[in-house]
Design a protein around this motif. Structure first.
Motif, PDB file in Angstrom:
ATOM      1  N   VAL A 166      16.224 -40.243   8.141  1.00  0.00           N
ATOM      2  CA  VAL A 166      16.678 -38.713   8.267  1.00  0.00           C
ATOM      3  C   VAL A 166      17.250 -38.436   9.616  1.00  0.00           C
ATOM      4  O   VAL A 166      18.172 -37.929   9.766  1.00  0.00           O
ATOM      5  CB  VAL A 166      15.534 -37.948   7.897  1.00  0.00           C
ATOM      6  N   GLY A 167      16.593 -39.052  10.711  1.00  0.00           N
ATOM      7  CA  GLY A 167      16.898 -38.819  12.076  1.00  0.00           C
ATOM      8  C   GLY A 167      18.283 -39.779  12.498  1.00  0.00           C
ATOM      9  O   GLY A 167      19.278 -39.047  12.878  1.00  0.00           O
ATOM     10  N   GLU A 168      18.520 -40.974  11.590  1.00  0.00           N
ATOM     11  CA  GLU A 168      19.703 -41.571  11.937  1.00  0.00           C
ATOM     12  C   GLU A 168      20.927 -40.792  11.104  1.00  0.00           C
ATOM     13  O   GLU A 168      22.086 -40.482  11.660  1.00  0.00           O
ATOM     14  CB  GLU A 168      19.674 -42.840  11.113  1.00  0.00           C
TER      15      GLU A 168
ATOM     16  N   LEU B 167      15.645 -44.584  -0.011  1.00  0.00           N
ATOM     17  CA  LEU B 167      14.291 -44.723   0.307  1.00  0.00           C
ATOM     18  C   LEU B 167      13.436 -45.032  -0.815  1.00  0.00           C
ATOM     19  O   LEU B 167      13.566 -44.588  -1.751  1.00  0.00           O
ATOM     20  CB  LEU B 167      13.917 -43.359   1.012  1.00  0.00           C
ATOM     21  N   ASP B 168      12.089 -45.554  -0.141  1.00  0.00           N
ATOM     22  CA  ASP B 168      11.081 -45.892  -0.746  1.00  0.00           C
ATOM     23  C   ASP B 168       9.975 -45.080  -0.482  1.00  0.00           C
ATOM     24  O   ASP B 168       8.909 -45.466  -0.297  1.00  0.00           O
ATOM     25  CB  ASP B 168      10.623 -47.541  -0.646  1.00  0.00           C
ATOM     26  N   CYS B 169      10.113 -43.606  -1.111  1.00  0.00           N
ATOM     27  CA  CYS B 169       8.878 -42.836  -0.484  1.00  0.00           C
ATOM     28  C   CYS B 169       7.938 -42.789  -1.775  1.00  0.00           C
ATOM     29  O   CYS B 169       6.823 -42.430  -1.393  1.00  0.00           O
ATOM     30  CB  CYS B 169       9.722 -41.411  -0.366  1.00  0.00           C
ATOM     31  N   GLY B 170       8.231 -42.978  -3.065  1.00  0.00           N
ATOM     32  CA  GLY B 170       7.359 -42.887  -4.097  1.00  0.00           C
ATOM     33  C   GLY B 170       6.608 -41.349  -3.599  1.00  0.00           C
ATOM     34  O   GLY B 170       7.256 -40.435  -3.925  1.00  0.00           O
ATOM     35  N   ARG B 171       5.312 -41.410  -3.676  1.00  0.00           N
ATOM     36  CA  ARG B 171       4.569 -39.932  -3.526  1.00  0.00           C
ATOM     37  C   ARG B 171       4.638 -39.597  -2.212  1.00  0.00           C
ATOM     38  O   ARG B 171       4.360 -38.336  -2.272  1.00  0.00           O
ATOM     39  CB  ARG B 171       3.123 -40.131  -4.115  1.00  0.00           C
ATOM     40  N   THR B 172       4.821 -40.394  -1.324  1.00  0.00           N
ATOM     41  CA  THR B 172       4.761 -39.984   0.131  1.00  0.00           C
ATOM     42  C   THR B 172       6.028 -40.418   0.814  1.00  0.00           C
ATOM     43  O   THR B 172       6.479 -41.624   0.647  1.00  0.00           O
ATOM     44  CB  THR B 172       3.491 -40.253   0.681  1.00  0.00           C
TER      45      THR B 172
ATOM     46  N   THR C 241      21.998 -30.638   9.413  1.00  0.00           N
ATOM     47  CA  THR C 241      20.851 -30.732   8.776  1.00  0.00           C
ATOM     48  C   THR C 241      20.617 -32.196   7.938  1.00  0.00           C
ATOM     49  O   THR C 241      21.856 -32.692   7.769  1.00  0.00           O
ATOM     50  CB  THR C 241      20.087 -29.716   7.924  1.00  0.00           C
ATOM     51  N   ALA C 242      19.504 -32.687   7.955  1.00  0.00           N
ATOM     52  CA  ALA C 242      19.300 -33.966   7.453  1.00  0.00           C
ATOM     53  C   ALA C 242      18.015 -33.989   6.571  1.00  0.00           C
ATOM     54  O   ALA C 242      17.017 -33.607   7.098  1.00  0.00           O
ATOM     55  CB  ALA C 242      19.595 -35.283   8.234  1.00  0.00           C
ATOM     56  N   SER C 243      17.881 -34.416   5.304  1.00  0.00           N
ATOM     57  CA  SER C 243      16.692 -34.315   4.769  1.00  0.00           C
ATOM     58  C   SER C 243      16.495 -35.390   3.760  1.00  0.00           C
ATOM     59  O   SER C 243      17.434 -35.859   3.047  1.00  0.00           O
ATOM     60  CB  SER C 243      16.286 -32.920   3.789  1.00  0.00           C
ATOM     61  N   SER C 244      15.119 -35.790   3.465  1.00  0.00           N
ATOM     62  CA  SER C 244      14.814 -36.889   2.588  1.00  0.00           C
ATOM     63  C   SER C 244      14.949 -36.498   1.260  1.00  0.00           C
ATOM     64  O   SER C 244      14.951 -37.328   0.214  1.00  0.00           O
ATOM     65  CB  SER C 244      13.379 -37.469   2.875  1.00  0.00           C
ATOM     66  N   VAL C 245      15.445 -35.172   0.895  1.00  0.00           N
ATOM     67  CA  VAL C 245      15.519 -34.633  -0.624  1.00  0.00           C
ATOM     68  C   VAL C 245      16.912 -34.770  -0.874  1.00  0.00           C
ATOM     69  O   VAL C 245      17.119 -34.727  -1.917  1.00  0.00           O
ATOM     70  CB  VAL C 245      15.266 -33.164  -0.598  1.00  0.00           C
TER      71      VAL C 245
ATOM     72  N   LYS D 247      20.099 -36.308  -2.166  1.00  0.00           N
ATOM     73  CA  LYS D 247      20.440 -37.520  -3.321  1.00  0.00           C
ATOM     74  C   LYS D 247      20.674 -38.576  -2.687  1.00  0.00           C
ATOM     75  O   LYS D 247      19.913 -39.805  -2.904  1.00  0.00           O
ATOM     76  CB  LYS D 247      21.273 -36.987  -4.447  1.00  0.00           C
ATOM     77  N   ALA D 248      21.417 -38.800  -1.728  1.00  0.00           N
ATOM     78  CA  ALA D 248      21.999 -39.995  -1.025  1.00  0.00           C
ATOM     79  C   ALA D 248      20.757 -40.692  -0.412  1.00  0.00           C
ATOM     80  O   ALA D 248      20.912 -41.800  -0.483  1.00  0.00           O
ATOM     81  CB  ALA D 248      23.308 -39.897  -0.173  1.00  0.00           C
ATOM     82  N   LEU D 249      20.282 -39.961   0.336  1.00  0.00           N
ATOM     83  CA  LEU D 249      19.217 -40.349   1.098  1.00  0.00           C
ATOM     84  C   LEU D 249      17.831 -40.646   0.325  1.00  0.00           C
ATOM     85  O   LEU D 249      17.459 -41.901   0.330  1.00  0.00           O
ATOM     86  CB  LEU D 249      18.570 -39.361   2.239  1.00  0.00           C
ATOM     87  N   LYS D 250      17.669 -39.779  -0.516  1.00  0.00           N
ATOM     88  CA  LYS D 250      16.469 -40.270  -1.429  1.00  0.00           C
ATOM     89  C   LYS D 250      16.508 -41.252  -2.174  1.00  0.00           C
ATOM     90  O   LYS D 250      15.644 -42.224  -2.533  1.00  0.00           O
ATOM     91  CB  LYS D 250      16.238 -39.242  -2.628  1.00  0.00           C
TER      92      LYS D 250
END
Length: 137
Positions: free
Chosen positions: A69-71, A55-60, A43-47, A49-52
């Motif tokens: 996430v795919g990488e 990333l420059d997700c902000g609100r979306t 599994t991999a997720s933008s939630v 900590k290391a990924l989050k």
């Protein structure tokens, strides 16, 4: 009297490893499920900590986050020795389930997985002649 095993007990599972995507406004998660036992094996997720943090997700979450996430999923599949196993995905169904507005995110994940050497097999329902190929840019 000998007992006959039910047909589902030892039968090999076609399309053993399947990619499942979960996309919301804020998060993107990709799981590879082993259909033989119904468990998520990678599994991999933008939630995470290391990924989050990277990333420059902000609100979306955007397509860049989906690609990241795919990488990460692809790298984890390689570490687990599963990159050469066929990982099945149905791009058409994923886009239909996630909604057209998430089409770019779905393809960002699929492209990232494939470009990092994973044996991603696209199983589209229609016979358009484009099965197993990614759309032109």
């Amino acid at each position: 009297m000998s007992r006959i095993a039910p047909p589902w007990s030892h039968a090999p599972v076609a399309k053993r490893f399947v990619l499942r995507l979960f996309i919301s406004l804020k998060y993107v998660t990709a799981n590879v499920v082993d259909r033989r036992n119904g468990r998520v094996i990678v599994t991999a997720s933008s939630v995470e900590k290391a990924l989050k943090e990277g990333l420059d997700c902000g609100r979306t979450c955007n397509s860049k986050a989906a690609a990241a996430v795919g990488e990460v999923l692809a790298m984890r599949l390689k570490v687990d020795g599963l990159a050469s196993e066929p990982i099945h995905a149905n791009a058409t169904k994923e886009v239909e389930k996630k909604g057209f507005k998430n089409r770019a995110k779905v393809w960002a994940i699929l492209n990232a997985i494939r470009s990092h050497g994973v044996n991603l097999v696209l199983d589209d329902d229609h016979d358009s002649g484009n099965d197993h190929h990614f759309p032109c840019r």
